[in-house]
Design an enzyme around this catalytic site. Sequence first.
Site, PDB file in Angstrom:
ATOM      1  N   ALA A 152      75.449  35.389  80.528  1.00  0.00           N
ATOM      2  CA  ALA A 152      74.569  34.290  80.914  1.00  0.00           C
ATOM      3  C   ALA A 152      75.431  33.301  81.686  1.00  0.00           C
ATOM      4  O   ALA A 152      75.602  32.158  81.284  1.00  0.00           O
ATOM      5  CB  ALA A 152      73.944  33.644  79.682  1.00  0.00           C
ATOM      6  N   CYS A 180      67.877  37.232  88.791  1.00  0.00           N
ATOM      7  CA  CYS A 180      68.845  36.775  87.789  1.00  0.00           C
ATOM      8  C   CYS A 180      68.102  36.223  86.587  1.00  0.00           C
ATOM      9  O   CYS A 180      67.303  35.294  86.719  1.00  0.00           O
ATOM     10  CB  CYS A 180      69.767  35.706  88.351  1.00  0.00           C
ATOM     11  SG  CYS A 180      70.901  35.098  87.066  1.00  0.00           S
ATOM     12  N   GLY A 206      75.952  47.405  81.875  1.00  0.00           N
ATOM     13  CA  GLY A 206      76.886  48.383  81.337  1.00  0.00           C
ATOM     14  C   GLY A 206      76.216  49.707  80.990  1.00  0.00           C
ATOM     15  O   GLY A 206      74.998  49.862  81.134  1.00  0.00           O
ATOM     16  N   THR A 208      79.897  46.254  85.609  1.00  0.00           N
ATOM     17  CA  THR A 208      80.584  46.092  84.335  1.00  0.00           C
ATOM     18  C   THR A 208      81.764  47.045  84.145  1.00  0.00           C
ATOM     19  O   THR A 208      82.768  46.676  83.529  1.00  0.00           O
ATOM     20  CB  THR A 208      79.550  46.256  83.197  1.00  0.00           C
ATOM     21  OG1 THR A 208      78.497  45.314  83.439  1.00  0.00           O
ATOM     22  CG2 THR A 208      80.145  45.990  81.845  1.00  0.00           C
TER      23      THR A 208
HETATM   24  C1  LIG Z   1      79.117  38.943  84.575  1.00  0.00           C
HETATM   25  C2  LIG Z   1      78.033  39.368  85.504  1.00  0.00           C
HETATM   26  C3  LIG Z   1      77.638  38.526  86.537  1.00  0.00           C
HETATM   27  C4  LIG Z   1      76.637  38.901  87.419  1.00  0.00           C
HETATM   28  N1  LIG Z   1      76.275  38.070  88.443  1.00  0.00           N
HETATM   29  C5  LIG Z   1      75.343  38.469  89.337  1.00  0.00           C
HETATM   30  C6  LIG Z   1      75.018  37.681  90.462  1.00  0.00           C
HETATM   31  O1  LIG Z   1      75.613  36.615  90.682  1.00  0.00           O
HETATM   32  N2  LIG Z   1      74.064  38.104  91.319  1.00  0.00           N
HETATM   33  C7  LIG Z   1      73.408  39.285  91.113  1.00  0.00           C
HETATM   34  O2  LIG Z   1      72.542  39.646  91.891  1.00  0.00           O
HETATM   35  N3  LIG Z   1      73.716  40.090  90.065  1.00  0.00           N
HETATM   36  C8  LIG Z   1      74.663  39.705  89.181  1.00  0.00           C
HETATM   37  N4  LIG Z   1      74.982  40.530  88.126  1.00  0.00           N
HETATM   38  C9  LIG Z   1      74.302  41.828  87.975  1.00  0.00           C
HETATM   39  C10 LIG Z   1      75.146  42.966  88.527  1.00  0.00           C
HETATM   40  O3  LIG Z   1      75.362  42.795  89.907  1.00  0.00           O
HETATM   41  C11 LIG Z   1      74.454  44.309  88.281  1.00  0.00           C
HETATM   42  O4  LIG Z   1      73.189  44.302  88.886  1.00  0.00           O
HETATM   43  C12 LIG Z   1      74.273  44.600  86.808  1.00  0.00           C
HETATM   44  O5  LIG Z   1      75.373  44.134  86.069  1.00  0.00           O
HETATM   45  C13 LIG Z   1      74.090  46.078  86.505  1.00  0.00           C
HETATM   46  O6  LIG Z   1      75.198  46.837  86.907  1.00  0.00           O
HETATM   47  P1  LIG Z   1      76.407  47.252  85.906  1.00  0.00           P
HETATM   48  O7  LIG Z   1      75.773  47.809  84.665  1.00  0.00           O
HETATM   49  O8  LIG Z   1      77.221  48.241  86.670  1.00  0.00           O
HETATM   50  O9  LIG Z   1      77.144  45.991  85.602  1.00  0.00           O
HETATM   51  C14 LIG Z   1      76.001  40.153  87.248  1.00  0.00           C
HETATM   52  C15 LIG Z   1      76.408  40.990  86.221  1.00  0.00           C
HETATM   53  C16 LIG Z   1      77.408  40.628  85.346  1.00  0.00           C
HETATM   54  C17 LIG Z   1      77.812  41.575  84.259  1.00  0.00           C
END
Ligand SMILES: Cc1cc2nc3c(=O)[nH]c(=O)nc-3n(C[C@H](O)[C@H](O)[C@H](O)COP(=O)(O)O)c2cc1C
Lengths: 309, 309, 252, 252
Positions: free
Chosen positions: B71, B131, B218, B266
């Site tokens: 968050a 978001c 993740g 992640t």
């Molecule tokens: C710590 C963190 C910060 C994130 N910040 C953004 C963001 O600023 N803008 C956005 O579109 N997605 C954001 N996301 C989402 C990621 O870009 C991605 O869509 C999501 O984590 C799923 O992919 P993953 O499972 O490989 O992390 C964020 C995710 C995490 C974990």
Amino acid sequence: MASRLATSLAGIPLRNPVLAASGTFGYGREYAGLVPPACLGAVITKGTSLEPWPGNPPPRTVETVAGMLNAIGLENPGLAHLVEEDLPWLQSQGATVIVNVVGRCVDEYVEMAAALDRRREVAGLELNISCPNVDKGGMAFGSHPETAYALVRAVRRRTRLPLLVKLSPNVTDIVRVAERVRDAGADGLSAINTLVGMAIDLDSRRPVLGNVTGGLSGPAIKPVALAAVWRLAAVGLPVLGMGGIWDWRDAAEFLMAGAAAVAVGTATFARPRAMLEIVAGLEEYLECRGLKNVSELVGEANPTFRASG
Amino acid sequence: MASRLATSLAGIPLRNPVLAASGTFGYGREYAGLVPPACLGAVITKGTSLEPWPGNPPPRTVETVAGMLNAIGLENPGLAHLVEEDLPWLQSQGATVIVNVVGRCVDEYVEMAAALDRRREVAGLELNISCPNVDKGGMAFGSHPETAYALVRAVRRRTRLPLLVKLSPNVTDIVRVAERVRDAGADGLSAINTLVGMAIDLDSRRPVLGNVTGGLSGPAIKPVALAAVWRLAAVGLPVLGMGGIWDWRDAAEFLMAGAAAVAVGTATFARPRAMLEIVAGLEEYLECRGLKNVSELVGEANPTFRASG
Amino acid sequence: MELVGASVLTHEALGAGYHRLVLAAPEVALQCRPGQFVHVRVSEDRYPLLRRPFSVARRGDGTITLLYRVVGKGTALLAGLRPGGCLDLLGPLGSGFELLPGRRAVLVAGGAGIAPLLFLAQLAWETGHPVRAVVGAAQAAELVGTADLGELGVPAAYATDDGSLGHHGPVTDLLEGSLAGEALYACGPPAMLRKVQTLAREQAVPGQLSLEASMACGVGACRGCACRAHGGYRMVCTDGPVFDLEEVVLDG
Amino acid sequence: MELVGASVLTHEALGAGYHRLVLAAPEVALQCRPGQFVHVRVSEDRYPLLRRPFSVARRGDGTITLLYRVVGKGTALLAGLRPGGCLDLLGPLGSGFELLPGRRAVLVAGGAGIAPLLFLAQLAWETGHPVRAVVGAAQAAELVGTADLGELGVPAAYATDDGSLGHHGPVTDLLEGSLAGEALYACGPPAMLRKVQTLAREQAVPGQLSLEASMACGVGACRGCACRAHGGYRMVCTDGPVFDLEEVVLDG
Ligand SMILES: Cc1cc2nc3c(=O)[nH]c(=O)nc-3n(C[C@H](O)[C@H](O)[C@H](O)COP(=O)(O)O)c2cc1C
Ligand SMILES: Cc1cc2nc3c(=O)[nH]c(=O)nc-3n(C[C@H](O)[C@H](O)[C@H](O)COP(=O)(O)OP(=O)(O)OC[C@H]3O[C@@H](n4cnc5c(N)ncnc54)[C@H](O)[C@@H]3O)c2cc1C
Ligand SMILES: Cc1cc2nc3c(=O)[nH]c(=O)nc-3n(C[C@H](O)[C@H](O)[C@H](O)COP(=O)(O)OP(=O)(O)OC[C@H]3O[C@@H](n4cnc5c(N)ncnc54)[C@H](O)[C@@H]3O)c2cc1C
Ligand SMILES: Cc1cc2nc3c(=O)[nH]c(=O)nc-3n(C[C@H](O)[C@H](O)[C@H](O)COP(=O)(O)O)c2cc1C
Ligand code: FES
Ligand code: FES
């Protein structure tokens, strides 16, 4: 011991707040050698329809990271089998029984509810309007507040049994659906059913599941389920919380978030006695904290929790 | 080697189909010692707003089973910092840059897009309308097809940059949102952003996160993400697939489901070089199968896949 | 910042859940300063998912020592690592302590907070900087690193919550009396740090605090490890973990 | 059906990824019949999540033997189990083979499919039921259980896909010629089972097939392990894993 955990859910008295989630405990018989059904808060049956349903083509399950997908497609032996075989057996075991009800159309739900209305063996109904694995019925009813309203209203007219409605997490606003379900006369909410997911087999380059998509359950989804329960706690109906519960700590978190009781599903597959261990763990936890009844935990962490009934 | 993986996404030429997901790779600098930004398909920046945003109160992250909740609340140093510090540096490194854009209202998104429109350092924009961690902006725009349509349409008018729109999985019908986003003139879809979830601390009996709920990412969410990409493949826009990708096998599954490219988030936290390993793994896999270009994988498992552009 | 596979040289259980882990990690040893940490993978697969941060407690010749306590799943897995095994390690990360010239360093440690302060004691010893320590824990068995302090010739006073060793009460009780000419270097539970902050302010002595926060990336990329500071949030992983005592706003 | 913590007596790597695991599990040993399986936890926590099914390959005095091949994460974890360790085990589960009186049993095994058939061979030996075996694998190194068959006095023919031992080709080639007076008992990959089904039909001999399916509960509760049969789906875990050859519809 019993009294500390004794509670009630939507008017159903429960020995303890740990229930077997629909579809993961069959009709109680399958695990009876390991889990006496009377030791549970209640057994929620496999989703049951008027006529027997064959279910989906295999493969029907696949493991995912800390979770699993299922696309059973509500295979079940139908109402007659339930009434003739399963309910008498469950009653003979002293189980509290909640029947999970499915249908392809409003009439089928209503007919099921009417048929079960006067049965002493049935403590309550759980309307499954959230199964992601069938074309007709299931999630189609639970995805839109007004469709859900209409269904619950129709069923409500035909049964005096406590009525839980099982909600889908695959919606934009689960609270809105819940509010309409409440307005239609439901006595409680079950949350959550599985999340829509899928897996692809890299070798065959095809979806693993015969039905392509399935429902994701297990520890992986716990945070999503907990958030849903937290939000639903403000609706004013008792909530049966579930989704990824593995141990008593998870169960306690759901209770603190506002669930009046919890159901355990996928964990049972890995640890058949998981529910019994959770009952024991909660008992010990209450004792440690000097709490007299599990209801004191309910909503403890959630300022938006609105106690009901 | 480069040519086998070279591809394009929504008109953006990519060295390879493995991108850094927004918010997990900062502005490229933080991991530069381990991951040369030029070795990635593209760097998608942290969500950036007109003015600096402070983000949410701590704690901002918590680990869950095979996943994590965040968050962050879109803490970012704002447009001026991006333009003055980060873009020049990224360009000096030879990176392909996609800017993830956030705003509290339509005008802020539009203004951001206009400001970045003529910048050579920017290869494309990714509109974050998904978001879950901010009150204004974010998911509010992505939850309803018509709101999404209006936003994308307004932005489209003010930029000729390739426009990806990042979709939320927390909706009843992601395809419907995508279709309207397409109708509004988007060049591509990014899917998925995080799932709404929460965690409770049993000791303090309070939500762990300062913001109460957070976004789940993740490996735990991979099945949900893959199903979303599978469904979006029929919309007719190129899809940037993400959600739980851990290794090249996961990446290949997303491509087979219909993603034109993938983003990794992640996994980088656990294995900073995960993206480079995925690039190498895909290269080897293509070679093993005797495929000339990664685009031959795209949609391979998905009969509903509609090739675009 | 290096990403290395460090091999385990020795791994010793110290009792009360504490362990001392000595790793061969020449690149990290070369670069690290007291107060910095390493970000460690505790599993080989997706669960537990994230790295765990641990302070460097000592630097040897091409080696670093971690001193940690088993509190959950990740540290329990770590405790199973055997000599000869390999630990995936990112570091050194974060800011370090800075010994303020002309002031005797007072190390204030609570529980596992002793770890980075031992490394600071080592530096003080190496540079001839005057130093003393006050160390607290719940009970005698949980007082670790005392031998290391002795070895480094650091005069130390001890406190336990249950009175089983040293002063019966919080470690900050041992800071009563004048702190003139001293500077405080503290690591430990939040309540202890707040007390240290108050004491330092009262006596107008400078100091540095090492904070903890749950971390995802450890390198400033995720913005997840925020702490409150005057003028906004700061990141524990890059702006800290060591902060000037005056800079941070401690909750509660 | 019992849920027990079985202790590992011996655990032997047989090469080519195969392992033989002997477990002390008196209650299970007492109840189990050839063709039945045990459902095994491969981790202590939530990942990998589900149990893995393995056929009982031999019954000893209070012991059962599993013969398995490492194919993924779960079996890799299993392979790490040491003697003295404990395995959480649910079973015996499912239906068993039934030796049809008056017919010589022909065991048809492909790869790891040998496991339940070894137990069947053991039963045949114990009851004096006439039996022979045809066993196939990709290559010689993957032919396991041959010594067991020899020990039980079961005449066996071998086939390998690469011709490195025995017949060069599919194991079902070894079934050519008359099967009169025999009954087939088969376990192995789907293509092999289909061929066995065809051959049995052609020669009008009876037979039983042991099928595999991915399983969640293993006890009939989840309805996840469906296979196609005449007249609808059947559950591999409770209706099977052993089915009458005529009963099931094999895909492909
Ligand atoms: C710590 C963190 C910060 C994130 N910040 C953004 C963001 O600023 N803008 C956005 O579109 N997605 C954001 N996301 C989402 C990621 O870009 C991605 O869509 C999501 O984590 C799923 O992919 P993953 O499972 O490989 O992390 C964020 C995710 C995490 C974990
Ligand atoms: C910069 C830094 C340096 C540290 N140095 C040391 C050290 O030298 N020795 C040592 O023993 N510990 C140290 N810690 C704390 C250590 O990182 C945690 O104890 C460890 O991550 C817990 O992992 P786990 O999987 O065992 O516990 P989990 O199962 O993740 O959690 C168990 C309990 O520990 C708490 N916890 C988890 N992570 C953290 C964290 N990052 N900070 C504080 N509490 C946490 C949880 O809230 C929970 O109550 C440090 C933390 C930071 C941020
Ligand atoms: C009734 C029954 C009896 C069995 N007996 C034996 C035995 O005696 N010896 C033996 O070596 N194996 C046996 N198997 C297969 C064994 O269960 C799988 O090999 C094992 O579950 C794989 O686990 P994993 O975590 O290593 O592989 P995963 O990582 O889960 O998967 C690796 C590969 O194996 C495949 N696979 C996974 N589970 C199964 C399954 N249940 N059936 C078939 N393929 C699967 C996957 O599709 C994948 O291709 C049996 C299976 C069944 C259903
Ligand atoms: C194999 C399987 C079958 C299920 N069948 C049903 C069903 O028939 N009716 C229903 O309402 N929910 C069904 N569910 C959903 C569960 O009752 C529960 O809501 C979900 O699995 C989340 O809980 P868990 O993570 O503890 O399993 C099923 C779940 C699984 C895994
Ligand atoms: S842990 Fe990611 S910014 Fe500090
Ligand atoms: S594995 Fe659950 S019914 Fe067979």
